[in-house]
Design a protein around this motif. Sequence first.
Motif, PDB file in Angstrom:
ATOM      1  N   PHE A  31       0.844  -1.200   0.000  1.00 28.11           N
ATOM      2  CA  PHE A  31       0.000   0.000   0.000  1.00 28.11           C
ATOM      3  C   PHE A  31       0.880   1.251   0.000  1.00 28.11           C
ATOM      4  O   PHE A  31       0.640   2.202  -0.763  1.00 28.11           O
ATOM      5  CB  PHE A  31      -0.915  -0.021   1.226  1.00 28.11           C
ATOM      6  CG  PHE A  31      -1.681   1.240   1.444  1.00 28.11           C
ATOM      7  CD1 PHE A  31      -2.773   1.567   0.653  1.00 28.11           C
ATOM      8  CD2 PHE A  31      -1.317   2.116   2.460  1.00 28.11           C
ATOM      9  CE1 PHE A  31      -3.481   2.737   0.863  1.00 28.11           C
ATOM     10  CE2 PHE A  31      -2.022   3.280   2.674  1.00 28.11           C
ATOM     11  CZ  PHE A  31      -3.097   3.599   1.867  1.00 28.11           C
ATOM     12  N   ALA A  32       1.908   1.267   0.825  1.00 31.83           N
ATOM     13  CA  ALA A  32       2.813   2.418   0.903  1.00 31.83           C
ATOM     14  C   ALA A  32       3.540   2.623  -0.430  1.00 31.83           C
ATOM     15  O   ALA A  32       3.762   3.772  -0.850  1.00 31.83           O
ATOM     16  CB  ALA A  32       3.815   2.231   2.041  1.00 31.83           C
ATOM     17  N   LEU A  33       3.882   1.529  -1.094  1.00 25.05           N
ATOM     18  CA  LEU A  33       4.522   1.629  -2.400  1.00 25.05           C
ATOM     19  C   LEU A  33       3.600   2.321  -3.397  1.00 25.05           C
ATOM     20  O   LEU A  33       3.999   3.271  -4.079  1.00 25.05           O
ATOM     21  CB  LEU A  33       4.906   0.236  -2.904  1.00 25.05           C
ATOM     22  CG  LEU A  33       5.458   0.139  -4.325  1.00 25.05           C
ATOM     23  CD1 LEU A  33       6.740   0.952  -4.471  1.00 25.05           C
ATOM     24  CD2 LEU A  33       5.697  -1.315  -4.683  1.00 25.05           C
ATOM     25  N   ASP A  34       2.355   1.881  -3.475  1.00 25.13           N
ATOM     26  CA  ASP A  34       1.394   2.504  -4.387  1.00 25.13           C
ATOM     27  C   ASP A  34       1.184   3.974  -4.060  1.00 25.13           C
ATOM     28  O   ASP A  34       1.200   4.826  -4.951  1.00 25.13           O
ATOM     29  CB  ASP A  34       0.041   1.786  -4.323  1.00 25.13           C
ATOM     30  CG  ASP A  34       0.030   0.468  -5.069  1.00 25.13           C
ATOM     31  OD1 ASP A  34       0.865   0.276  -5.962  1.00 25.13           O
ATOM     32  OD2 ASP A  34      -0.833  -0.364  -4.754  1.00 25.13           O
ATOM     33  N   MET A  35       0.962   4.259  -2.790  1.00 24.39           N
ATOM     34  CA  MET A  35       0.682   5.633  -2.387  1.00 24.39           C
ATOM     35  C   MET A  35       1.888   6.538  -2.629  1.00 24.39           C
ATOM     36  O   MET A  35       1.742   7.666  -3.101  1.00 24.39           O
ATOM     37  CB  MET A  35       0.260   5.678  -0.922  1.00 24.39           C
ATOM     38  CG  MET A  35      -1.019   4.920  -0.646  1.00 24.39           C
ATOM     39  SD  MET A  35      -2.417   5.508  -1.590  1.00 24.39           S
ATOM     40  CE  MET A  35      -2.981   6.780  -0.512  1.00 24.39           C
ATOM     41  N   SER A  36       3.075   6.063  -2.311  1.00 26.07           N
ATOM     42  CA  SER A  36       4.258   6.907  -2.491  1.00 26.07           C
ATOM     43  C   SER A  36       4.531   7.176  -3.967  1.00 26.07           C
ATOM     44  O   SER A  36       4.982   8.263  -4.329  1.00 26.07           O
ATOM     45  CB  SER A  36       5.484   6.291  -1.802  1.00 26.07           C
ATOM     46  OG  SER A  36       5.807   5.046  -2.381  1.00 26.07           O
ATOM     47  N   GLN A  37       4.217   6.210  -4.830  1.00 25.98           N
ATOM     48  CA  GLN A  37       4.375   6.462  -6.266  1.00 25.98           C
ATOM     49  C   GLN A  37       3.398   7.546  -6.727  1.00 25.98           C
ATOM     50  O   GLN A  37       3.768   8.417  -7.526  1.00 25.98           O
ATOM     51  CB  GLN A  37       4.166   5.170  -7.060  1.00 25.98           C
ATOM     52  CG  GLN A  37       5.313   4.203  -6.916  1.00 25.98           C
ATOM     53  CD  GLN A  37       5.060   2.885  -7.632  1.00 25.98           C
ATOM     54  OE1 GLN A  37       3.931   2.495  -7.893  1.00 25.98           O
ATOM     55  NE2 GLN A  37       6.138   2.189  -7.939  1.00 25.98           N
ATOM     56  N   GLY A  38       2.165   7.504  -6.227  1.00 24.70           N
ATOM     57  CA  GLY A  38       1.194   8.540  -6.566  1.00 24.70           C
ATOM     58  C   GLY A  38       1.613   9.901  -6.047  1.00 24.70           C
ATOM     59  O   GLY A  38       1.493  10.922  -6.748  1.00 24.70           O
ATOM     60  N   MET A  39       2.105   9.943  -4.813  1.00 27.22           N
ATOM     61  CA  MET A  39       2.561  11.212  -4.235  1.00 27.22           C
ATOM     62  C   MET A  39       3.754  11.751  -5.014  1.00 27.22           C
ATOM     63  O   MET A  39       3.864  12.964  -5.240  1.00 27.22           O
ATOM     64  CB  MET A  39       2.886  11.042  -2.763  1.00 27.22           C
ATOM     65  CG  MET A  39       1.648  10.885  -1.910  1.00 27.22           C
ATOM     66  SD  MET A  39       1.991  10.785  -0.151  1.00 27.22           S
ATOM     67  CE  MET A  39       2.398   9.057  -0.005  1.00 27.22           C
ATOM     68  N   HIS A  40       4.640  10.867  -5.437  1.00 24.80           N
ATOM     69  CA  HIS A  40       5.803  11.285  -6.230  1.00 24.80           C
ATOM     70  C   HIS A  40       5.342  11.929  -7.539  1.00 24.80           C
ATOM     71  O   HIS A  40       5.868  12.978  -7.949  1.00 24.80           O
ATOM     72  CB  HIS A  40       6.716  10.087  -6.506  1.00 24.80           C
ATOM     73  CG  HIS A  40       7.960  10.457  -7.236  1.00 24.80           C
ATOM     74  ND1 HIS A  40       8.053  10.377  -8.601  1.00 24.80           N
ATOM     75  CD2 HIS A  40       9.145  10.927  -6.793  1.00 24.80           C
ATOM     76  CE1 HIS A  40       9.253  10.775  -8.978  1.00 24.80           C
ATOM     77  NE2 HIS A  40       9.933  11.123  -7.890  1.00 24.80           N
ATOM     78  N   GLN A  86      -3.011   3.855   8.886  1.00 25.04           N
ATOM     79  CA  GLN A  86      -2.740   2.421   8.733  1.00 25.04           C
ATOM     80  C   GLN A  86      -1.456   2.025   9.459  1.00 25.04           C
ATOM     81  O   GLN A  86      -1.398   0.974  10.089  1.00 25.04           O
ATOM     82  CB  GLN A  86      -2.676   2.035   7.265  1.00 25.04           C
ATOM     83  CG  GLN A  86      -4.028   2.020   6.618  1.00 25.04           C
ATOM     84  CD  GLN A  86      -4.025   1.326   5.275  1.00 25.04           C
ATOM     85  OE1 GLN A  86      -3.051   0.694   4.873  1.00 25.04           O
ATOM     86  NE2 GLN A  86      -5.128   1.431   4.568  1.00 25.04           N
ATOM     87  N   ALA A  87      -0.440   2.849   9.370  1.00 25.06           N
ATOM     88  CA  ALA A  87       0.810   2.553  10.072  1.00 25.06           C
ATOM     89  C   ALA A  87       0.574   2.521  11.576  1.00 25.06           C
ATOM     90  O   ALA A  87       1.088   1.642  12.279  1.00 25.06           O
ATOM     91  CB  ALA A  87       1.881   3.584   9.709  1.00 25.06           C
ATOM     92  N   GLN A  88      -0.208   3.474  12.086  1.00 25.29           N
ATOM     93  CA  GLN A  88      -0.502   3.507  13.518  1.00 25.29           C
ATOM     94  C   GLN A  88      -1.258   2.252  13.944  1.00 25.29           C
ATOM     95  O   GLN A  88      -0.985   1.681  15.003  1.00 25.29           O
ATOM     96  CB  GLN A  88      -1.319   4.747  13.875  1.00 25.29           C
ATOM     97  CG  GLN A  88      -1.566   4.899  15.361  1.00 25.29           C
ATOM     98  CD  GLN A  88      -0.265   5.111  16.133  1.00 25.29           C
ATOM     99  OE1 GLN A  88       0.462   6.057  15.861  1.00 25.29           O
ATOM    100  NE2 GLN A  88       0.031   4.254  17.087  1.00 25.29           N
TER     101      GLN A  88
END
Length: 104
Positions: A31-40, A86-88
């Motif tokens: 999930f973090a991979l997908d989100m970070s690619q979108g944020m990038h 989600q991390a929390q």
Amino acid sequence: MTSKKTHPIHQPFSWLDDDLRTDQAAQFIAFALDMSQGMHQCLSALHANHLAQEHGDPACPPPLDAFDIDVKLRWMLASTGTMAEQAQAIVDYLNQLQARQRKA
């Protein structure tokens, strides 16, 4: 007797191997991979827009208007908030699991 041909159920795309799809930590990493690619992508577009504004070349106007900029910023705010939630939740789960293991 005729045999029925079964069709596999559609599975959404996942970065994870089938054996990892039920692992909570692995799911968060994907999930973090997908989100970070979108944020990038959003940050890259905003940066390119800023450079175009600074340069001021009429032949190369900024590609984003105020609405586009607002949408990208709100998406990134929502994305980072969701990732933090989600991390929390995972940190809380792991801490509770560790506390239970200590008691056992």
